[in-house]
Design a protein around this motif. Structure first.
Motif, short mmCIF file in Angstrom:
data_model
loop_
_atom_site.label_atom_id
_atom_site.label_comp_id
_atom_site.label_asym_id
_atom_site.label_seq_id
_atom_site.Cartn_x
_atom_site.Cartn_y
_atom_site.Cartn_z
N LYS A 135 40.07 45.83 27.02
CA LYS A 135 41.54 45.88 27.01
C LYS A 135 41.95 46.95 28.01
O LYS A 135 41.49 48.10 27.93
CB LYS A 135 42.09 46.21 25.63
N ALA A 136 42.81 46.60 28.95
CA ALA A 136 43.24 47.52 30.00
C ALA A 136 43.90 48.76 29.40
O ALA A 136 44.60 48.68 28.38
CB ALA A 136 44.22 46.83 30.94
N SER A 137 43.65 49.92 30.00
CA SER A 137 44.26 51.19 29.61
C SER A 137 44.05 51.54 28.13
O SER A 137 44.90 52.17 27.52
CB SER A 137 45.76 51.18 29.92
N ASN A 171 31.82 39.52 25.65
CA ASN A 171 33.16 40.06 25.38
C ASN A 171 33.74 40.82 26.57
O ASN A 171 34.87 41.29 26.51
CB ASN A 171 33.20 40.96 24.14
N GLY A 172 32.99 41.00 27.64
CA GLY A 172 33.50 41.67 28.84
C GLY A 172 34.42 40.75 29.63
O GLY A 172 34.46 39.55 29.40
N VAL A 173 35.15 41.33 30.57
CA VAL A 173 36.06 40.57 31.42
C VAL A 173 35.66 40.83 32.87
O VAL A 173 35.60 41.99 33.30
CB VAL A 173 37.54 40.99 31.19
N ALA A 174 35.36 39.78 33.61
CA ALA A 174 34.92 39.91 35.00
C ALA A 174 35.88 40.77 35.81
O ALA A 174 37.09 40.60 35.74
CB ALA A 174 34.77 38.54 35.64
N GLY A 175 35.32 41.74 36.54
CA GLY A 175 36.12 42.59 37.41
C GLY A 175 36.81 43.75 36.70
O GLY A 175 37.57 44.48 37.31
#
Length: 131
Positions: free
Chosen positions: A18-20, A78-82
């Protein structure tokens, strides 16, 4: 640090991005050498063993460091590419502040934030080796 477990966030799966976000966090309210309150926030945890309100002691296992929030790794489930951080940059993320009751993100505490290293019993050199 030891004393009372405060705010906990335990809603992320291991490596969930999740960003930030600091991901799963556990805050412990304690006292420094002068008896002043200090709040220690452990971030990006994979597992949390303590509960809010628990009294904890030195050497007690309260959580397992991990890769939740913006510290996930895109090469694992569960990761997000980039997004997230590469394995070679994995670390134990700890924040400290002289204010923080009920908080699970010290980013906005400004001048209340202090160096977490000053409150750690074990010290490390610039290579990560125990001093």
């Amino acid at each position: 640090m030891c004393d009372t477990v405060g705010k906990i966030v335990n809603s992320f799966r291991t490596n969930e991005y999740k960003a930030s976000s600091l991901g799963n966090t556990l805050m412990i309210k304690s006292k420094d050498k002068e008896g002043k309150e200090v709040f220690i926030l452990y971030c990006h945890l994979d597992e949390i063993y303590a509960r809010e309100g628990d009294k904890v002691t030195h050497r007690q296992k309260v959580a397992k460091s991990g890769s939740t929030g913006n510290a996930s790794y895109s090469g694992l489930p569960n990761g997000v590419a980039g997004h997230g951080i590469e394995k070679e940059n994995w670390h134990c993320h700890i924040e400290a502040a002289t204010k923080g009751e009920g908080s699970n993100n010290f980013y906005y505490l400004g001048s209340y934030r202090v160096k977490a290293e000053d409150y750690m019993k074990t010290k490390f050199d610039s290579n990560g080796d125990k001093i």
